[in-house]
Write a protein that holds these residues in place. Sequence first.
Motif, short mmCIF file in Angstrom:
data_model
loop_
_atom_site.label_atom_id
_atom_site.label_comp_id
_atom_site.label_asym_id
_atom_site.label_seq_id
_atom_site.Cartn_x
_atom_site.Cartn_y
_atom_site.Cartn_z
N PHE A 1 3.86 -7.53 -3.93
CA PHE A 1 4.02 -6.41 -3.01
C PHE A 1 2.69 -6.14 -2.34
O PHE A 1 1.65 -6.71 -2.72
CB PHE A 1 4.53 -5.15 -3.73
N GLN A 2 2.70 -5.24 -1.38
CA GLN A 2 1.47 -4.76 -0.75
C GLN A 2 1.40 -3.24 -0.91
O GLN A 2 2.42 -2.56 -0.80
CB GLN A 2 1.44 -5.11 0.74
N THR A 3 0.21 -2.74 -1.18
CA THR A 3 0.05 -1.29 -1.30
C THR A 3 -1.36 -0.88 -0.94
O THR A 3 -2.31 -1.66 -1.11
CB THR A 3 0.38 -0.83 -2.75
N ASP A 4 -1.48 0.36 -0.46
CA ASP A 4 -2.80 0.92 -0.21
C ASP A 4 -3.18 1.94 -1.29
O ASP A 4 -4.15 2.69 -1.14
CB ASP A 4 -2.87 1.56 1.18
N SER A 5 -2.42 1.94 -2.39
CA SER A 5 -2.72 2.87 -3.47
C SER A 5 -4.12 2.61 -4.02
O SER A 5 -4.45 1.47 -4.36
CB SER A 5 -1.69 2.72 -4.60
N PRO A 6 -4.96 3.65 -4.13
CA PRO A 6 -6.30 3.45 -4.68
C PRO A 6 -6.30 3.17 -6.18
O PRO A 6 -7.28 2.66 -6.72
CB PRO A 6 -7.01 4.77 -4.37
N ASP B 1 -1.21 -10.61 -15.87
CA ASP B 1 -2.48 -10.60 -15.14
C ASP B 1 -2.21 -10.42 -13.66
O ASP B 1 -1.06 -10.52 -13.21
CB ASP B 1 -3.36 -11.81 -15.45
N MET B 2 -3.25 -10.12 -12.91
CA MET B 2 -3.09 -9.72 -11.52
C MET B 2 -4.03 -10.52 -10.62
O MET B 2 -5.19 -10.74 -10.95
CB MET B 2 -3.37 -8.23 -11.36
N TYR B 3 -3.48 -10.90 -9.47
CA TYR B 3 -4.25 -11.53 -8.40
C TYR B 3 -4.13 -10.69 -7.15
O TYR B 3 -3.07 -10.10 -6.88
CB TYR B 3 -3.74 -12.95 -8.12
N LEU B 4 -5.20 -10.64 -6.37
CA LEU B 4 -5.21 -9.93 -5.10
C LEU B 4 -5.42 -10.93 -3.98
O LEU B 4 -6.23 -11.86 -4.10
CB LEU B 4 -6.31 -8.87 -5.07
N GLY B 5 -4.70 -10.72 -2.88
CA GLY B 5 -4.83 -11.60 -1.73
C GLY B 5 -3.54 -12.34 -1.44
O GLY B 5 -2.66 -12.46 -2.28
N GLU B 6 -3.45 -12.82 -0.20
CA GLU B 6 -2.27 -13.55 0.23
C GLU B 6 -2.22 -14.91 -0.45
O GLU B 6 -3.24 -15.44 -0.91
CB GLU B 6 -2.29 -13.74 1.75
N GLN B 7 -1.01 -15.50 -0.52
CA GLN B 7 -0.89 -16.84 -1.08
C GLN B 7 -1.77 -17.80 -0.30
O GLN B 7 -1.82 -17.78 0.92
CB GLN B 7 0.56 -17.30 -1.05
N GLY B 8 -2.46 -18.64 -1.05
CA GLY B 8 -3.44 -19.52 -0.45
C GLY B 8 -4.84 -18.94 -0.53
O GLY B 8 -5.83 -19.66 -0.41
N ASP B 9 -4.93 -17.62 -0.76
CA ASP B 9 -6.22 -16.95 -0.88
C ASP B 9 -6.16 -15.88 -1.96
O ASP B 9 -6.77 -14.83 -1.86
CB ASP B 9 -6.63 -16.33 0.46
N GLN B 10 -5.40 -16.15 -3.02
CA GLN B 10 -5.27 -15.21 -4.11
C GLN B 10 -6.44 -15.35 -5.06
O GLN B 10 -6.80 -16.45 -5.47
CB GLN B 10 -3.95 -15.44 -4.86
N ARG C 1 -3.70 -3.80 -0.05
CA ARG C 1 -3.96 -4.99 -0.85
C ARG C 1 -2.65 -5.72 -1.13
O ARG C 1 -1.61 -5.10 -1.35
CB ARG C 1 -4.65 -4.63 -2.17
N HIS C 2 -2.73 -7.06 -1.13
CA HIS C 2 -1.58 -7.90 -1.45
C HIS C 2 -1.68 -8.25 -2.93
O HIS C 2 -2.62 -8.90 -3.37
CB HIS C 2 -1.60 -9.17 -0.58
N VAL C 3 -0.69 -7.83 -3.72
CA VAL C 3 -0.76 -7.89 -5.18
C VAL C 3 0.24 -8.90 -5.73
O VAL C 3 1.40 -8.94 -5.31
CB VAL C 3 -0.47 -6.51 -5.80
#
Length: 374
Positions: free
Chosen positions: A83-88, A114-123, A151-153
Amino acid sequence: MSEQTIPSGRVDAQKLDPNMKLEQHGELGLQWLSPKEAPLRLSGFPWFSQDGVYRRLPMQPKHTLPRAVDQLANSTAGGQIMFQTDSPKLAIRVKLSGKAGMYHMPATGQCGFDMYLGEQGDQQYFATVRYDHSQTEYECVLYDYKQAELRHVTLNFPLYQGVQEVHVGVVPGSEVKEPLPYRSDKKVVIYGTSITQGGCATRPGMAYTNILSRRLPLEFVNLGFSGNGRGEPEVARVISEIERPALLVLDYEANAVDVELMKRTLPEFIRIYREVHPDVPILVLSKIQFARERFEPELLQKRLDMKMVEMETVDMYRSQGDENIHFFDGTALLGTDSYDECTVDGVHPTDLGFLRMADTLTPVLHELLHRELA
């Protein structure tokens, strides 16, 4: 220092090192979202829309599954929430089906997210849950920033435990929207063993199927069954029900027990799958080298004999006009040098081993999936 003054007793690193301590927090005051509902996207569970549970095979399959396979299907390996969110602030709340209990695999890989941030290809890897491994329920803050930023989560499900419930916590009023779409609505299906399932990665994102999913923007379905990926025809029939496959990878040699079993199961597995999906690319993948092969010639010969069966099976189908079936020699997966340093127990890869596997397979899968990735 005299013997009498040598400190003794149990070492508790969580008390001695503040970086090892579990976080303590009260009520977080967050809004809790379910991945069962939009805009969160759930992937890796082909029968979720039918059964509504985090499970890798159907609850009531049309064909009777081996008992162990049916149980292992509750392990959530390969499942993802995006998902994408702007939650701090972002948190996760989880209810597991059981506790961690393996001697050679960290609880964070067995039971953690576990968590990755960023679009696929740049996670980019960001965090792993921190929780009391003696418990079956946990709540963990994954990040806490002062400012809101979109952020793309990506959250990866546990590899070796079931998940009964999971919710994502965001600050009330935050924007939450669907993730960027996959390049195609087709799926990469990988069937195999404990190695396929992710044993013994330290955290879910390091299973080789999850590494590949960060490099190839398609949904991946992990159908690795620890000790029980044996090529049974009933399993082939159930896997054939997965709609819109882009590629099927068969990676079950390590569980095939002996050469005769491989001779019986592999041609039949492919035949059954081809009845439903005549044109889907199939990649037959022979297994990685095991450390003991250097010292036990019979173990090495068994792998070579198994590989020959796989190659001959692929050649047979290709000679019959099936140009969409391929073979890849798994000997190269861990590299030719120091491959024995890439496992926990001589068999199951460490994170380094899984990274090497993914590095080797990325160009292979990219070529087979070029139509979906174009």
